[in-house]
Design a protein around this motif. Sequence first.
Motif, PDB file in Angstrom:
ATOM      1  N   ARG A   1       0.834  -1.207   0.000  1.00 30.56           N
ATOM      2  CA  ARG A   1       0.000   0.000   0.000  1.00 30.56           C
ATOM      3  C   ARG A   1       0.863   1.250   0.000  1.00 30.56           C
ATOM      4  O   ARG A   1       0.552   2.242  -0.668  1.00 30.56           O
ATOM      5  N   HIS A   2       1.974   1.254   0.718  1.00 29.06           N
ATOM      6  CA  HIS A   2       2.844   2.429   0.786  1.00 29.06           C
ATOM      7  C   HIS A   2       3.577   2.656  -0.535  1.00 29.06           C
ATOM      8  O   HIS A   2       3.703   3.797  -1.002  1.00 29.06           O
ATOM      9  N   PHE A   3       4.055   1.556  -1.168  1.00 23.79           N
ATOM     10  CA  PHE A   3       4.641   1.687  -2.497  1.00 23.79           C
ATOM     11  C   PHE A   3       3.619   2.284  -3.464  1.00 23.79           C
ATOM     12  O   PHE A   3       3.947   3.146  -4.286  1.00 23.79           O
ATOM     13  N   THR A   4       2.382   1.841  -3.359  1.00 23.21           N
ATOM     14  CA  THR A   4       1.331   2.290  -4.267  1.00 23.21           C
ATOM     15  C   THR A   4       0.963   3.745  -4.041  1.00 23.21           C
ATOM     16  O   THR A   4       0.823   4.529  -4.991  1.00 23.21           O
ATOM     17  N   VAL A   5       0.806   4.135  -2.783  1.00 32.21           N
ATOM     18  CA  VAL A   5       0.442   5.520  -2.484  1.00 32.21           C
ATOM     19  C   VAL A   5       1.550   6.480  -2.917  1.00 32.21           C
ATOM     20  O   VAL A   5       1.277   7.540  -3.496  1.00 32.21           O
ATOM     21  N   LEU A   6       2.797   6.100  -2.667  1.00 32.74           N
ATOM     22  CA  LEU A   6       3.906   6.960  -3.084  1.00 32.74           C
ATOM     23  C   LEU A   6       3.970   7.041  -4.606  1.00 32.74           C
ATOM     24  O   LEU A   6       4.186   8.123  -5.173  1.00 32.74           O
ATOM     25  N   MET A   7       3.754   5.916  -5.280  1.00 30.23           N
ATOM     26  CA  MET A   7       3.757   5.916  -6.746  1.00 30.23           C
ATOM     27  C   MET A   7       2.629   6.792  -7.281  1.00 30.23           C
ATOM     28  O   MET A   7       2.830   7.576  -8.225  1.00 30.23           O
ATOM     29  N   THR A   8       1.460   6.684  -6.697  1.00 29.01           N
ATOM     30  CA  THR A   8       0.326   7.507  -7.114  1.00 29.01           C
ATOM     31  C   THR A   8       0.637   8.987  -6.919  1.00 29.01           C
ATOM     32  O   THR A   8       0.349   9.820  -7.792  1.00 29.01           O
ATOM     33  N   ALA A   9       1.243   9.325  -5.784  1.00 28.52           N
ATOM     34  CA  ALA A   9       1.601  10.718  -5.514  1.00 28.52           C
ATOM     35  C   ALA A   9       2.610  11.234  -6.537  1.00 28.52           C
ATOM     36  O   ALA A   9       2.495  12.370  -7.028  1.00 28.52           O
ATOM     37  N   MET A  10       3.605  10.416  -6.880  1.00 32.83           N
ATOM     38  CA  MET A  10       4.632  10.842  -7.828  1.00 32.83           C
ATOM     39  C   MET A  10       4.052  11.000  -9.229  1.00 32.83           C
ATOM     40  O   MET A  10       4.380  11.961  -9.945  1.00 32.83           O
ATOM     41  N   LEU A  11       3.187  10.091  -9.640  1.00 33.23           N
ATOM     42  CA  LEU A  11       2.569  10.204 -10.959  1.00 33.23           C
ATOM     43  C   LEU A  11       1.685  11.441 -11.048  1.00 33.23           C
ATOM     44  O   LEU A  11       1.739  12.193 -12.037  1.00 33.23           O
ATOM     45  N   ARG A  12       0.879  11.670 -10.027  1.00 32.23           N
ATOM     46  CA  ARG A  12       0.013  12.845 -10.045  1.00 32.23           C
ATOM     47  C   ARG A  12       0.832  14.133 -10.061  1.00 32.23           C
ATOM     48  O   ARG A  12       0.449  15.107 -10.724  1.00 32.23           O
ATOM     49  N   ALA A  13       1.943  14.129  -9.354  1.00 31.81           N
ATOM     50  CA  ALA A  13       2.783  15.329  -9.304  1.00 31.81           C
ATOM     51  C   ALA A  13       3.333  15.693 -10.677  1.00 31.81           C
ATOM     52  O   ALA A  13       3.598  16.863 -10.956  1.00 31.81           O
ATOM     53  N   ARG A  14       3.494  14.733 -11.536  1.00 33.72           N
ATOM     54  CA  ARG A  14       4.001  15.012 -12.886  1.00 33.72           C
ATOM     55  C   ARG A  14       2.865  15.155 -13.894  1.00 33.72           C
ATOM     56  O   ARG A  14       3.096  15.248 -15.094  1.00 33.72           O
ATOM     57  N   GLY A  15       1.601  15.118 -13.424  1.00 29.79           N
ATOM     58  CA  GLY A  15       0.456  15.358 -14.280  1.00 29.79           C
ATOM     59  C   GLY A  15      -0.157  14.131 -14.905  1.00 29.79           C
ATOM     60  O   GLY A  15      -0.994  14.248 -15.811  1.00 29.79           O
ATOM     61  N   THR A  16       0.216  12.954 -14.430  1.00 30.41           N
ATOM     62  CA  THR A  16      -0.348  11.710 -14.954  1.00 30.41           C
ATOM     63  C   THR A  16      -1.493  11.249 -14.060  1.00 30.41           C
ATOM     64  O   THR A  16      -1.290  11.060 -12.856  1.00 30.41           O
ATOM     65  N   PRO A  17      -2.692  11.060 -14.595  1.00 33.11           N
ATOM     66  CA  PRO A  17      -3.783  10.536 -13.775  1.00 33.11           C
ATOM     67  C   PRO A  17      -3.421   9.170 -13.204  1.00 33.11           C
ATOM     68  O   PRO A  17      -2.920   8.294 -13.914  1.00 33.11           O
ATOM     69  N   ALA A  18      -3.663   8.998 -11.916  1.00 36.52           N
ATOM     70  CA  ALA A  18      -3.303   7.748 -11.248  1.00 36.52           C
ATOM     71  C   ALA A  18      -4.193   7.554 -10.034  1.00 36.52           C
ATOM     72  O   ALA A  18      -4.688   8.519  -9.447  1.00 36.52           O
ATOM     73  N   ARG A  19      -4.389   6.293  -9.662  1.00 30.24           N
ATOM     74  CA  ARG A  19      -5.197   5.975  -8.491  1.00 30.24           C
ATOM     75  C   ARG A  19      -4.735   4.635  -7.924  1.00 30.24           C
ATOM     76  O   ARG A  19      -4.222   3.777  -8.649  1.00 30.24           O
ATOM     77  N   ALA A  20      -4.892   4.482  -6.634  1.00 28.80           N
ATOM     78  CA  ALA A  20      -4.534   3.237  -5.968  1.00 28.80           C
ATOM     79  C   ALA A  20      -5.668   2.236  -6.113  1.00 28.80           C
ATOM     80  O   ALA A  20      -6.839   2.600  -6.056  1.00 28.80           O
ATOM     81  N   ARG A  21      -5.320   0.961  -6.304  1.00 23.21           N
ATOM     82  CA  ARG A  21      -6.311  -0.105  -6.367  1.00 23.21           C
ATOM     83  C   ARG A  21      -5.961  -1.182  -5.345  1.00 23.21           C
ATOM     84  O   ARG A  21      -4.810  -1.629  -5.258  1.00 23.21           O
ATOM     85  N   CYS A  22      -6.953  -1.598  -4.608  1.00 29.71           N
ATOM     86  CA  CYS A  22      -6.804  -2.624  -3.589  1.00 29.71           C
ATOM     87  C   CYS A  22      -7.456  -3.911  -4.079  1.00 29.71           C
ATOM     88  O   CYS A  22      -8.580  -3.888  -4.576  1.00 29.71           O
ATOM     89  N   GLY A  23      -6.751  -5.017  -3.943  1.00 32.37           N
ATOM     90  CA  GLY A  23      -7.290  -6.286  -4.401  1.00 32.37           C
ATOM     91  C   GLY A  23      -6.376  -7.432  -4.038  1.00 32.37           C
ATOM     92  O   GLY A  23      -5.908  -7.541  -2.895  1.00 32.37           O
ATOM     93  N   PHE A  24      -6.048  -8.247  -5.046  1.00 31.93           N
ATOM     94  CA  PHE A  24      -5.314  -9.476  -4.785  1.00 31.93           C
ATOM     95  C   PHE A  24      -4.367  -9.793  -5.946  1.00 31.93           C
ATOM     96  O   PHE A  24      -4.778  -9.775  -7.110  1.00 31.93           O
ATOM     97  N   GLY A  25      -3.125 -10.112  -5.618  1.00 34.25           N
ATOM     98  CA  GLY A  25      -2.142 -10.497  -6.616  1.00 34.25           C
ATOM     99  C   GLY A  25      -1.996 -12.007  -6.667  1.00 34.25           C
ATOM    100  O   GLY A  25      -1.845 -12.659  -5.627  1.00 34.25           O
ATOM    101  N   GLY A  26      -2.024 -12.551  -7.882  1.00 34.39           N
ATOM    102  CA  GLY A  26      -1.926 -13.993  -8.044  1.00 34.39           C
ATOM    103  C   GLY A  26      -0.564 -14.469  -8.487  1.00 34.39           C
ATOM    104  O   GLY A  26      -0.440 -15.602  -8.961  1.00 34.39           O
ATOM    105  N   TYR A  27       0.471 -13.632  -8.327  1.00 35.57           N
ATOM    106  CA  TYR A  27       1.784 -13.948  -8.883  1.00 35.57           C
ATOM    107  C   TYR A  27       2.883 -14.079  -7.833  1.00 35.57           C
ATOM    108  O   TYR A  27       4.064 -13.884  -8.134  1.00 35.57           O
TER     109      TYR A  27
END
Length: 301
Positions: free
Chosen positions: A108-134
């Motif tokens: 979640r922290h990697f995702t929130v920081l990534m979302t913040a960095m993308l938005r700061a450069r003008g790229t639409p981004a959002r966090a998604r919560c779910g399940f990874g199968g890999y």
Amino acid sequence: TQDVSDRRVASGPMLAYYTRPGVMTSAGRFAALLDGLPHDVAALAAVGQGLLIHEHMARGYGVTLSEEDRSSVHTRPAEELLAQIVARDSRPLDVARPPEARLPGNCRHFTVLMTAMLRARGTPARARCGFGGYFGSGTFEDHWVCEYWDAGEQRWRLVDAQIDAVQLGWFDIDFDLTDVPRDQFLIGGDAWERYRSGAADPGKFGLSLIGETGDWWIAANLMRDAAALLNLELLPWDCWGAMPGPEDPIDPELAALFDRLAALTQAPDATLADLRQLCDDDRLRVPPEVRNAVRGRLERV
């Protein structure tokens, strides 16, 4: 599929909504630190990987964390994550810290920081919560990723900002981590739909590390994903409203509510207004205080 839906309905105002920083994705007083970061999505993910270390994977990097070290996993806003990062090391964010100097967090922290960095450069981004199968466990593991708008392809893509070169050596991943297939990461709504249709065993969704799985975990991540779509990215163990626990049965009325919620989260660009209205229901609305299940206490958000 969701890709087709999002390609058709994503609009300027909708994309603008996911470009503006939210409560948890604002860099606040550290906004200037995000200037000059890479524009390439993979390189931007690598920035976060050089700043954070997953609390449950630290030993794989030769790091042993104390309970005091782990306290940072309860940090919610990106601004406070950045405060703790620069307090440890004031160099520019694109300077990778050695593993022992990275701030403990989780997906979640990697995702929130990534979302913040993308938005700061003008790229639409959002966090998604779910399940990874890999992750090689035979379970769809509790997980968060970042969803960002690819303007060239006019579609939303999923990026797993946590998986670095070290972790690629642990897991059998044969896909582009900046375009995670939708059958490899299931948003909460997709997992719920699979369970309700009988296409998936709820006992295969949860966190194998602690031996907990079930329909209640799918429902909980569905609620967290809905909150994230409304720009409130909470902790993986934050609980509120109708969110069930391990011993709580999901009765038909509640299941019907989750059916509706799942459908809205599966195509959020077409249904955001409806999602916002549904989440005004007392059973779904995020209150001023949520229960931190790990700490066993109410905390303000």
